[in-house]
Design an enzyme around this catalytic site. Structure first.
Site, mmCIF file in Angstrom:
data_model
loop_
_atom_site.group_PDB
_atom_site.id
_atom_site.type_symbol
_atom_site.label_atom_id
_atom_site.label_comp_id
_atom_site.label_asym_id
_atom_site.label_seq_id
_atom_site.Cartn_x
_atom_site.Cartn_y
_atom_site.Cartn_z
ATOM 1 C CB SER A 35 -0.917 0.026 1.221
ATOM 2 O OG SER A 35 -1.589 1.268 1.266
ATOM 3 C CE LYS A 36 3.169 2.493 -5.303
ATOM 4 N NZ LYS A 36 4.119 1.648 -4.574
ATOM 5 C CE1 TYR A 96 -2.787 2.301 -7.562
ATOM 6 C CE2 TYR A 96 -0.398 2.020 -7.607
ATOM 7 C CZ TYR A 96 -1.593 1.994 -6.923
ATOM 8 O OH TYR A 96 -1.610 1.636 -5.605
ATOM 9 N N GLY A 123 -15.988 -4.590 -6.039
ATOM 10 C CA GLY A 123 -16.039 -3.499 -5.072
ATOM 11 C C GLY A 123 -15.700 -2.149 -5.674
ATOM 12 C CB THR A 163 -19.858 -13.081 -13.602
ATOM 13 O OG1 THR A 163 -18.585 -13.720 -13.465
ATOM 14 C CG2 THR A 163 -20.966 -14.013 -13.146
ATOM 15 C CE LYS A 221 -11.817 -0.547 -1.312
ATOM 16 N NZ LYS A 221 -11.679 0.104 -2.603
HETATM 17 P P1 NDP Z 1 -12.975 -7.290 -6.972
HETATM 18 O O1 NDP Z 1 -12.217 -8.539 -6.679
HETATM 19 O O2 NDP Z 1 -14.067 -6.857 -6.070
HETATM 20 O O3 NDP Z 1 -13.650 -7.429 -8.456
HETATM 21 C C1 NDP Z 1 -12.898 -7.909 -9.519
HETATM 22 C C2 NDP Z 1 -13.624 -7.645 -10.828
HETATM 23 O O4 NDP Z 1 -12.724 -7.931 -11.896
HETATM 24 C C3 NDP Z 1 -14.867 -8.519 -11.062
HETATM 25 O O5 NDP Z 1 -15.809 -7.771 -11.792
HETATM 26 C C4 NDP Z 1 -14.295 -9.673 -11.901
HETATM 27 O O6 NDP Z 1 -15.250 -10.272 -12.752
HETATM 28 C C5 NDP Z 1 -13.305 -8.915 -12.751
HETATM 29 N N1 NDP Z 1 -12.215 -9.733 -13.279
HETATM 30 C C6 NDP Z 1 -11.208 -10.309 -12.602
HETATM 31 N N2 NDP Z 1 -10.365 -10.933 -13.444
HETATM 32 C C7 NDP Z 1 -10.862 -10.750 -14.698
HETATM 33 C C8 NDP Z 1 -10.435 -11.145 -15.986
HETATM 34 N N3 NDP Z 1 -9.333 -11.870 -16.172
HETATM 35 N N4 NDP Z 1 -11.174 -10.767 -17.045
HETATM 36 C C9 NDP Z 1 -12.287 -10.029 -16.877
HETATM 37 N N5 NDP Z 1 -12.753 -9.617 -15.676
HETATM 38 C C10 NDP Z 1 -12.034 -9.972 -14.598
HETATM 39 O O7 NDP Z 1 -11.852 -6.166 -7.146
HETATM 40 P P2 NDP Z 1 -12.037 -4.595 -6.927
HETATM 41 O O8 NDP Z 1 -13.299 -4.202 -7.607
HETATM 42 O O9 NDP Z 1 -11.867 -4.238 -5.506
HETATM 43 O O10 NDP Z 1 -10.771 -3.985 -7.701
HETATM 44 C C11 NDP Z 1 -10.718 -3.923 -9.114
HETATM 45 C C12 NDP Z 1 -9.498 -3.151 -9.553
HETATM 46 O O11 NDP Z 1 -9.597 -1.769 -9.215
HETATM 47 C C13 NDP Z 1 -8.186 -3.643 -8.952
HETATM 48 O O12 NDP Z 1 -7.213 -3.653 -9.993
HETATM 49 C C14 NDP Z 1 -7.836 -2.579 -7.928
HETATM 50 O O13 NDP Z 1 -6.451 -2.487 -7.719
HETATM 51 C C15 NDP Z 1 -8.383 -1.340 -8.618
HETATM 52 N N6 NDP Z 1 -8.682 -0.241 -7.683
HETATM 53 C C16 NDP Z 1 -7.981 0.926 -7.825
HETATM 54 C C17 NDP Z 1 -8.232 1.981 -6.989
HETATM 55 C C18 NDP Z 1 -7.446 3.248 -7.164
HETATM 56 O O14 NDP Z 1 -7.513 4.113 -6.281
HETATM 57 N N7 NDP Z 1 -6.721 3.411 -8.267
HETATM 58 C C19 NDP Z 1 -9.258 1.930 -5.933
HETATM 59 C C20 NDP Z 1 -9.968 0.668 -5.894
HETATM 60 C C21 NDP Z 1 -9.654 -0.368 -6.734
HETATM 61 P P3 NDP Z 1 -16.189 -11.495 -12.221
HETATM 62 O O15 NDP Z 1 -17.318 -10.835 -11.483
HETATM 63 O O16 NDP Z 1 -16.622 -12.168 -13.466
HETATM 64 O O17 NDP Z 1 -15.327 -12.350 -11.338
#
Ligand code: NDP
Length: 274
Positions: free
Chosen positions: A17-18, A220, A132, A155, A68
């Protein structure tokens, strides 16, 4: 002995974490006396970890993957945006109460609108993912009045659930889709999947991109993500999620301290650290 107010970021894993570096810079810049550290919570002990931190004088916490939803449930009071998202990334501990907020949406929108100077109003927007991060930004995106907001997920049922949840706020602009059913291109495409974390690509059709598209990956890194590289190959302009990270942190800092830190210099400094 005078102790500084204590804050933490809680997650599992958390070593990457940053947030401690970001909040240390915010505190220095605004002359706020506080200390901010990482706190690893066992996967089955989020509530206990929060309780222990509060018992030792903790004032607030950021909450990251995978807690979360636990933070949403642990809060005794919620902001409107946290209630809408049903997810919490910011906790403030006030006299026996646990106030839960969600700053991800405002962080994303400020980075897109204020920093990248992209106007969302009237534009077609595609949000990829239904986890999330996606759930946390839908209300803030809708508040910018896009002409259309399509949520597409690997999904598809999970995208439909989110659309139902936010339909009352959307006045007909919100739709769910599978990846395969995406036909047209979009003005703004936001990758809120975690695919980039695993160096994978969501299997979206190339027709979603145009040379007019602005493509945002919430992930990022020091190099453009695979998704950004794909978008660039279709002529799109891209941006990664570092600015969102800094902006959501700034909003959390405001929730805790009532002071708004300046973000541009922190973003530039953080970019050099990647
Ligand atoms: P979750 O685990 O809650 O959700 C993951 C999502 O990604 C689901 O919709 C899942 O689909 C989908 N997914 C995972 N792998 C694949 C794949 N190979 N192909 C297609 N879809 C895929 O993660 P979060 O929502 O918490 O985080 C998502 C991203 O957002 C992360 O990379 C996180 O680092 C980034 N993030 C960045 C923030 C920032 O401040 N820059 C803040 C919050 C998050 P399915 O439902 O089908 O499993």
């Amino acid at each position: 002995m005078i102790l500084n107010d204590r804050y933490v970021v809680i997650g599992n894993p958390i070593a990457h974490s940053k947030s401690p570096q970001i909040h240390a810079r915010f505190a220095e810049q605004t002359s706020q006396s506080l200390q901010y550290e990482r706190l690893l919570a066992p996967l089955d002990a989020f509530d206990q970890t929060v309780k222990s931190f509060v018992a030792t004088g903790g004032r607030g916490a950021n909450v990251t993957v995978p807690f979360k939803l636990d933070a949403f449930r642990a809060a005794t009071q919620l902001s409107a945006r946290a209630r809408a998202a049903e997810a919490v990334n910011t906790l403030r501990f006030d006299a026996g109460e646990i106030f839960g907020d969600n700053t991800d949406g405002v962080g994303l929108v400020r980075d897109i609108v204020n920093n990248a100077k992209f106007t969302i109003s009237g534009k077609t927007v595609l949000l990829l993912g239904a986890g999330g991060a996606a759930r946390g930004v839908i209300q803030a995106l809708l508040a910018e009045s896009p002409s259309q907001l399509v949520i597409a997920n690997r999904t598809p049922e999970r995208a439909s659930v989110l659309v139902e949840q936010f339909a009352h706020e959307a006045k007909g602009v919100l739709q769910a889709s599978s990846y395969a059913d995406l036909k047209s291109n979009f003005d703004l495409i936001i990758n809120a999947t975690s695919a980039s974390l695993a160096s994978e690509l969501p299997s979206v059709p190339p027709s979603i991109f145009s040379s007019q598209s602005f493509v945002y990956d919430m992930m990022y890194s020091s190099h453009p993500t695979l998704f950004m590289q794909l978008a660039t190959s279709h002529g799109a302009i891209t941006r990664d999620g570092l600015g969102m990270l800094v902006e959501q942190a700034a909003e959390s800092f405001f929730v805790w301290r009532g002071v708004r830190p300046e973000t541009a210099s922190v973003y530039q400094w953080l970019r050099t650290q990647l």
